[in-house]
Write an enzyme that holds these catalytic residues in place. Structure first.
Site, PDB file in Angstrom:
ATOM      1  CG  HIS A 180      -1.847   1.322   1.110  1.00  0.00           C
ATOM      2  ND1 HIS A 180      -2.839   1.118   0.616  1.00  0.00           N
ATOM      3  CD2 HIS A 180      -1.724   2.360   2.024  1.00  0.00           C
ATOM      4  CE1 HIS A 180      -3.620   2.233   0.555  1.00  0.00           C
ATOM      5  NE2 HIS A 180      -2.637   3.202   1.953  1.00  0.00           N
ATOM      6  CE  LYS A 227      -9.180   1.988   3.458  1.00  0.00           C
ATOM      7  NZ  LYS A 227      -9.441   3.851   3.445  1.00  0.00           N
ATOM      8  CG  ASP A 245     -11.952   3.261   6.492  1.00  0.00           C
ATOM      9  OD1 ASP A 245     -11.298   4.515   7.007  1.00  0.00           O
ATOM     10  OD2 ASP A 245     -11.618   3.434   5.488  1.00  0.00           O
ATOM     11  CB  SER A 277      -8.984   5.567   7.479  1.00  0.00           C
ATOM     12  OG  SER A 277      -8.542   5.079   6.200  1.00  0.00           O
ATOM     13  NE  ARG A 314     -10.031  10.635   8.605  1.00  0.00           N
ATOM     14  CZ  ARG A 314      -9.270  10.252   7.625  1.00  0.00           C
ATOM     15  NH1 ARG A 314      -9.714   8.613   7.371  1.00  0.00           N
ATOM     16  NH2 ARG A 314      -7.358  10.642   7.702  1.00  0.00           N
TER      17      ARG A 314
END
Ligand code: URA
Length: 430
Positions: free
Chosen positions: A88, A193, A167, A189, A174
């Site tokens: 990620h 995931k 989320d 967050s 947010r």
């Protein structure tokens, strides 16, 4: 008969406002009650602002992450014959690394499930880039996803809304309340995931600098450490690289342009920084998958990674041999003096590519596949007056002026270039 709620949300907001700590039961209830609509958006907005200002303890961040995972489904790769390892990136300008990285790692017999998103704002989305390939589709059923992982190894596809739905709701809130840049909220967050996705290993590319989410290296380091701890606590082998995002990555920004550059890397060429980061992340991913000595350079040089790329694209309906879209119009910016390109600030280049049509301002907007910016020089390169520095591409010439406005002052030529630090600054975890 109405059910009795175990907590009063205002008490919890006051506790965080006054630097208190929430316990597991309170956090579980808060996330659940917000997801089912009992806690209102304005109450959750107050809570996220209190967290933004006062932070959270490690246990609270862990509870928040687990509560968001519990709000939806989790995937299970237990039936695969291969080990899974995922990556990620916190996102940056010209960050196309997932494209060459996933097939490169998969060419070593490892499964790389990349559930990705579309771009919003100045950082591009991986799915938008791949959708510039004729025929390629982002949506796969669970069966297609698992069978491609088994057969090809690499899958880059759209994340369904079933993973950590709490989320999704919280992130949207947010986004409109100025509370995105809070480390406990970003970390929970992203990791909710990734953990729900069921990977057994994860490598994080956490960026700092002008084109990154968090500019400050100390903040990015803290984010990386928080995410590595969350992953390890959840049983996912997790490492992070802290990488510099002050200058655009590679020589292209924009969807089809970035696919073209990724294919160059898979063909054994491409810009040095894209190669360095692709290889660095691949080594980390393969080490976590039990192959610490994998020769990743060889897999780029001998075409194994390219073969996997072609199979990955074809499995999702894309034609890996098809010509990529080319913009109808372009505008070249040239050097106004001899010297050395001294600065090239990532954020304005990202904003300019976005204004050219490469990105979207609202979720429902479409993107231009061929829009973006091609860089012809990088900081440290010698340039001569009149030489092309970069080319803007778009289908709509009316967009050039606003893109050029964004670029004002974002690059400079000097007699000497300031020294630059390394691209990969630190490794965290492991
Ligand atoms: N990406 C996410 O998924 N969540 C954040 O909070 C920030 C970036």
């Amino acid at each position: 008969m109405s059910s009795i709620e175990p907590f009063d949300v205002v008490d919890l907001i006051r506790a965080k406002r006054d630097h208190g700590t929430l316990d597991t039961a309170q956090i579980n209830w808060l996330v659940d009650a917000y997801t089912r609509g009992y806690v209102a958006d304005e109450q959750m907005a107050a809570m996220t602002m209190a967290i933004f200002l006062n932070g959270m303890e490690r246990q609270e961040i862990r509870d928040l992450t687990l509560a968001m995972i519990a709000s939806g489904e989790t995937l299970d790769f237990g039936g695969l014959s291969k080990r899974t390892t995922d990556k990620h990136s916190t996102g940056g300008v010209g960050d196309k690394i997932t494209l060459p990285l996933a097939p490169l790692v998969a060419s070593f017999g490892v499964a790389v499930p990349q559930l990705s998103g579309r771009g919003l704002g100045h950082t591009g989305g991986t799915l938008d880039k791949l959708e510039s390939i004729p025929g390629w589709r982002a949506s796969l059923s669970n069966e297609e996803f698992l069978s491609q992982l088994e057969e090809v190894g690499a899958v880059i596809c759209a994340a369904g809304s079933g993973l950590a739905p709490a989320d999704g709701k919280l992130y949207a809130l947010r986004d409109i309340t100025g509370t995105v840049e809070a480390i406990p909220l970003i970390a929970s967050s992203i990791m909710s995931k990734k953990i729900a996705e069921g990977t057994s290993a994860l490598v994080l590319d956490v960026k700092f600098g002008s084109g990154a989410f968090l500019r400050d290296i100390a903040q990015s380091r803290k984010l990386a450490e928080t995410m590595v701890a969350l992953g390890e606590d959840a049983g996912v082998a997790t490492r992070a690289l802290l990488t510099d995002m002050n200058v655009p990555l590679g020589l292209t920004i924009g969807n089809a342009l970035e696919v073209r550059e990724s294919v160059e890397v898979l063909a054994g060429g491409g810009p040095a920084d894209v190669i360095e980061l692709t290889l660095g992340l691949a080594r980390e991913m393969l080490a976590l998958a039990g192959q610490p000595d994998a020769d990743v350079e060889a897999a780029l040089a001998d075409g194994r990674a390219m073969d996997t790329w072609r199979r990955m694209i074809a499995a999702q309906g894309g034609d890996p041999s098809a010509a990529l879209p080319v913009a109808k119009e372009n505008h070249v910016v040239t050097a106004d003096r001899d010297g050395v390109l001294a600065t090239q600030d990532a954020l304005p280049f990202g904003v300019a590519a976005w204004r050219l049509g490469a990105g979207r301002a609202r979720k429902q907007d479409s993107v231009q596949a061929a829009a973006g910016i091609e860089l012809h020089a990088k900081p440290g390169d010698r340039v001569t007056r009149g030489q092309a520095l970069f080319t803007l591409h778009t289908d709509e010439p009316a967009r050039f002026d606003r893109a050029l406005d964004a670029l004002g002052g974002s690059w400079s030529i000097a007699d000497t270039a300031p020294a630059r630090g390394p691209l990969i600054v630190e490794r965290i975890g492991g």
